[in-house]
Structures are given as C-alpha cells and as structure tokens.
Design a protein around this motif. Structure first.
Motif, PDB file in Angstrom:
ATOM      1  N   GLN A   1       1.816   6.923  -6.140  1.00  0.00           N
ATOM      2  CA  GLN A   1       0.670   7.826  -6.122  1.00  0.00           C
ATOM      3  C   GLN A   1       0.992   9.113  -5.370  1.00  0.00           C
ATOM      4  OE1 GLN A   1      -2.555   5.494  -4.585  1.00  0.00           O
ATOM      5  NE2 GLN A   1      -2.925   4.457  -6.521  1.00  0.00           N
TER       6      GLN A   1
ATOM      7  N   GLU B   1       3.056   1.120  -5.088  1.00  0.00           N
ATOM      8  CA  GLU B   1       1.957   1.861  -5.703  1.00  0.00           C
ATOM      9  C   GLU B   1       1.587   3.075  -4.861  1.00  0.00           C
ATOM     10  OE1 GLU B   1      -1.216  -0.935  -6.260  1.00  0.00           O
ATOM     11  OE2 GLU B   1      -0.336  -1.772  -8.090  1.00  0.00           O
ATOM     12  N   GLY B   2       1.577   2.910  -3.550  1.00  0.00           N
ATOM     13  CA  GLY B   2       1.286   4.036  -2.659  1.00  0.00           C
ATOM     14  C   GLY B   2       2.321   5.136  -2.786  1.00  0.00           C
ATOM     15  N   GLN B   3       3.599   4.755  -2.852  1.00  0.00           N
ATOM     16  CA  GLN B   3       4.649   5.749  -3.007  1.00  0.00           C
ATOM     17  C   GLN B   3       4.551   6.438  -4.365  1.00  0.00           C
ATOM     18  OE1 GLN B   3       8.298   3.627  -2.368  1.00  0.00           O
ATOM     19  NE2 GLN B   3       8.163   3.743  -0.152  1.00  0.00           N
TER      20      GLN B   3
ATOM     21  N   TYR C   1       2.466 -13.551  -1.150  1.00  0.00           N
ATOM     22  CA  TYR C   1       1.938 -12.589  -0.184  1.00  0.00           C
ATOM     23  C   TYR C   1       2.897 -11.409  -0.019  1.00  0.00           C
ATOM     24  CZ  TYR C   1       0.514 -10.645   4.322  1.00  0.00           C
ATOM     25  OH  TYR C   1       0.139  -9.799   5.316  1.00  0.00           O
TER      26      TYR C   1
ATOM     27  N   SER D   1       5.169 -10.368  -2.131  1.00  0.00           N
ATOM     28  CA  SER D   1       5.259  -9.572  -3.356  1.00  0.00           C
ATOM     29  C   SER D   1       4.033  -8.662  -3.496  1.00  0.00           C
ATOM     30  CB  SER D   1       5.396 -10.470  -4.578  1.00  0.00           C
ATOM     31  OG  SER D   1       4.239 -11.242  -4.771  1.00  0.00           O
ATOM     32  N   LYS D   2       2.849  -9.124  -3.077  1.00  0.00           N
ATOM     33  CA  LYS D   2       1.657  -8.270  -3.111  1.00  0.00           C
ATOM     34  C   LYS D   2       1.820  -7.076  -2.170  1.00  0.00           C
ATOM     35  CE  LYS D   2      -1.944 -11.547  -4.435  1.00  0.00           C
ATOM     36  NZ  LYS D   2      -3.170 -12.231  -4.013  1.00  0.00           N
ATOM     37  N   LYS D   3       2.356  -7.332  -0.987  1.00  0.00           N
ATOM     38  CA  LYS D   3       2.562  -6.250  -0.022  1.00  0.00           C
ATOM     39  C   LYS D   3       3.555  -5.217  -0.564  1.00  0.00           C
ATOM     40  CE  LYS D   3       0.073  -7.009   3.585  1.00  0.00           C
ATOM     41  NZ  LYS D   3      -0.945  -6.053   3.986  1.00  0.00           N
TER      42      LYS D   3
ATOM     43  N   GLN E   1       4.196  -4.632  -3.718  1.00  0.00           N
ATOM     44  CA  GLN E   1       3.549  -3.954  -4.831  1.00  0.00           C
ATOM     45  C   GLN E   1       2.624  -2.849  -4.316  1.00  0.00           C
ATOM     46  OE1 GLN E   1       1.248  -6.534  -7.307  1.00  0.00           O
ATOM     47  NE2 GLN E   1       0.766  -4.946  -8.797  1.00  0.00           N
ATOM     48  N   GLN E   2       1.862  -3.130  -3.268  1.00  0.00           N
ATOM     49  CA  GLN E   2       0.980  -2.116  -2.691  1.00  0.00           C
ATOM     50  C   GLN E   2       1.781  -0.940  -2.135  1.00  0.00           C
ATOM     51  OE1 GLN E   2      -1.280  -4.257   0.208  1.00  0.00           O
ATOM     52  NE2 GLN E   2      -2.641  -5.211  -1.295  1.00  0.00           N
ATOM     53  N   LYS E   3       2.898  -1.249  -1.516  1.00  0.00           N
ATOM     54  CA  LYS E   3       3.739  -0.195  -0.959  1.00  0.00           C
ATOM     55  C   LYS E   3       4.295   0.700  -2.068  1.00  0.00           C
ATOM     56  CE  LYS E   3       7.874   0.424   1.862  1.00  0.00           C
ATOM     57  NZ  LYS E   3       8.971  -0.260   2.527  1.00  0.00           N
TER      58      LYS E   3
END
Length: 91
Positions: A52, A48-50, A38, A40-42, A44-46
């Motif tokens: 982008q 990816e947002g940075q 959980y 690591s997913k969070k 990864q999303q963070k």
C-alpha cells in the motif's frame, strides 16, 4: 560428605527427562499449526502494508516529475587524495 547415586535416582531422572522430551514433542505437534498460521497472517499484513505504501508513492500524474529523495547538500569529499609527485618524461 560424599553421596552415592542410587539406581532409583538415576532411573527416575532418566524417566523425567524422557517425559519432558515427549511432552514437548506432543505439544509442539498440537500447537505448531496455530503458530504457523499466526506468523503467516502477520507476514501477510506486513507485506500488504508495504504494498500500500508503494502504491501511494506510485500515484502521480503522467508527465509529472517526482523526486523521491533529496540529495544531501553536505556531501563531504576528501580533498587530500595523496601527495603530488612531479615527474619528467625520459626518451
């Protein structure tokens, strides 16, 4: 008013402490992989947002001037640096 501790109460307390310790240890081993996944997913999303956001900033035409930050016009400087001392050079 003074109460004496009984051997039964002492052993019972030690057993409760051991039961809680080993219970938490077993539960941690069961749920740790889910928590790590959980987290690591969070992360990864963070990231990816940075990434982008960084990619959107980089999208400009070649030769185009881009200003990322506008300087603050109200820059204050301390005009009073120190006391001026007049001196004479001695030969």
């Amino acid at each position: 008013m003074l109460q004496e501790a009984s051997l039964y109460g002492f052993v019972r307390t030690i057993l409760i402490i051991l039961l809680v310790y080993y219970g938490l240890k077993i539960l941690t081993r069961l749920f740790a992989p889910y928590m790590v996944r959980y987290m690591s997913k969070k992360m990864q999303q963070k990231f990816e947002g940075q990434f982008q956001q960084h990619q959107q900033k980089q999208q400009h035409k070649e030769g185009e001037t881009v200003i990322d930050k506008i300087p603050n016009d109200k820059a204050t400087s301390n005009k009073k640096v120190g006391e001026y001392i007049d001196y004479e050079e001695i030969d």
